[in-house]
Design a protein around this motif. Structure first.
Motif, short mmCIF file in Angstrom:
data_model
loop_
_atom_site.label_atom_id
_atom_site.label_comp_id
_atom_site.label_asym_id
_atom_site.label_seq_id
_atom_site.Cartn_x
_atom_site.Cartn_y
_atom_site.Cartn_z
N PRO A 44 32.03 -10.51 42.66
CA PRO A 44 33.02 -9.63 42.52
C PRO A 44 34.11 -10.23 41.51
N ASP A 45 34.00 -11.07 40.94
CA ASP A 45 34.74 -11.86 39.88
C ASP A 45 34.20 -12.34 38.82
N ASN A 46 34.71 -12.05 37.62
CA ASN A 46 34.31 -12.46 36.25
C ASN A 46 32.55 -12.39 36.07
N GLY A 47 31.81 -11.79 36.42
CA GLY A 47 30.69 -11.60 36.34
C GLY A 47 29.88 -12.75 36.83
N GLU A 48 30.21 -13.73 37.43
CA GLU A 48 29.23 -14.93 38.02
C GLU A 48 28.26 -14.52 39.03
N PRO A 49 26.83 -14.94 39.15
CA PRO A 49 26.06 -14.46 39.85
C PRO A 49 26.46 -14.69 41.42
N ASN A 50 26.07 -13.65 42.16
CA ASN A 50 26.52 -13.52 43.65
C ASN A 50 25.63 -14.64 44.47
N ASP A 51 26.43 -15.45 44.95
CA ASP A 51 25.62 -16.64 45.80
C ASP A 51 25.73 -16.37 47.25
N SER A 52 25.04 -15.06 47.62
CA SER A 52 25.22 -14.85 49.17
C SER A 52 23.73 -15.34 49.67
N ILE A 53 23.77 -15.22 51.02
CA ILE A 53 22.49 -15.49 51.64
C ILE A 53 21.27 -14.96 51.32
N TYR A 54 21.46 -13.86 50.94
CA TYR A 54 20.18 -12.95 50.33
C TYR A 54 19.61 -13.64 48.92
N THR A 55 20.37 -13.93 48.04
CA THR A 55 19.92 -14.60 47.05
C THR A 55 19.50 -16.11 47.11
N SER A 56 20.21 -16.60 47.98
CA SER A 56 20.10 -18.13 48.25
C SER A 56 19.12 -18.59 49.23
N ILE A 57 18.84 -17.92 50.00
CA ILE A 57 17.72 -18.16 51.19
C ILE A 57 16.64 -17.14 51.16
N ILE A 58 17.00 -16.02 51.35
CA ILE A 58 16.02 -14.78 51.62
C ILE A 58 14.98 -14.59 50.56
N VAL A 59 15.50 -14.67 49.23
CA VAL A 59 14.60 -14.36 48.28
C VAL A 59 13.73 -15.74 47.92
N PRO A 60 14.07 -16.78 48.06
CA PRO A 60 13.32 -17.90 47.92
C PRO A 60 12.10 -18.06 49.18
N LEU A 61 12.74 -17.61 50.45
CA LEU A 61 11.94 -17.50 51.56
C LEU A 61 10.70 -16.52 51.55
N LEU A 62 10.96 -15.28 50.85
CA LEU A 62 9.91 -14.36 51.02
C LEU A 62 8.95 -14.63 49.67
N ALA A 63 9.78 -15.10 48.64
CA ALA A 63 8.62 -15.57 47.52
C ALA A 63 7.77 -16.77 47.95
#
Length: 174
Positions: A44-63
């Motif tokens: 939401p602020d200054n274009g930094e990557p979103n560190d949500s549970i989706y990007t930090s756990i779910i994506v690596p889990l599925l990959a």
């Protein structure tokens, strides 16, 4: 700051010149379709990557699960041949690669090379899910806590902790 990926708003971005050098350009609007390498999630602020549970756990889990399952499916026929070769008595004809291949093909057809693959892929796929997700979480925690010169050590320790997490979750009796 010269960025390789342009931002969605007016800001600095990097231009690659013909001579291989880069230059910053200020306040030039960059359309969203300008770069195929734009990040998927913006915070939401200054274009930094979103560190949500989706990007930090779910994506690596599925990959991790998908990569492990694909790898297992690719090498299972060779593993089946190796197992038959190791179990065959010396001189039986099945103790060679071609002998084992012909024995499996004659008795079970092409499906024989994938005998027992379903439980193996399920268990190994779950292990891949846990390892990849645990590795990514450990790596992010270590990167936040350690100096940059310790990154190789933190990656090694993250991998070790990921294997421990996998063992504890999938085979707690060990």
């Amino acid at each position: 700051d010269c960025r390789l990926v342009p931002e969605f708003r007016r800001s600095q971005f990097c231009v690659l010149k013909a001579d291989g050098t880069t230059a910053n350009q200020e306040n030039r609007a960059v359309p969203q379709s300008a770069s195929p390498a734009q990040p998927l999630a913006k915070g939401p602020d200054n274009g930094e990557p979103n560190d949500s549970i989706y990007t930090s756990i779910i994506v690596p889990l599925l990959a991790g699960g998908a990569a492990t399952a694909i790898g297992d499916l690719a090498v299972h026929p060779m593993d089946t041949l190796k197992t038959l070769q190791q179990a065959a008595p010396t001189g039986s004809g099945q103790d060679t690669f071609m002998g084992a291949f012909h024995a499996i093909y004659r008795s079970q057809g092409l499906g024989g090379f994938y005998a027992g693959v379903r439980p193996f892929v399920i268990m190994d796929g779950l292990a891949g899910c846990v390892k990849f997700a645990a590795y990514e979480v450990c790596k992010k925690c270590a990167a936040a806590a350690l100096p940059d010169d310790m990154l190789p050590v933190s990656h090694f320790m993250s991998a070790a902790l990921a294997f421990v997490a996998c063992s504890v979750l999938l085979v707690p009796g060990e």
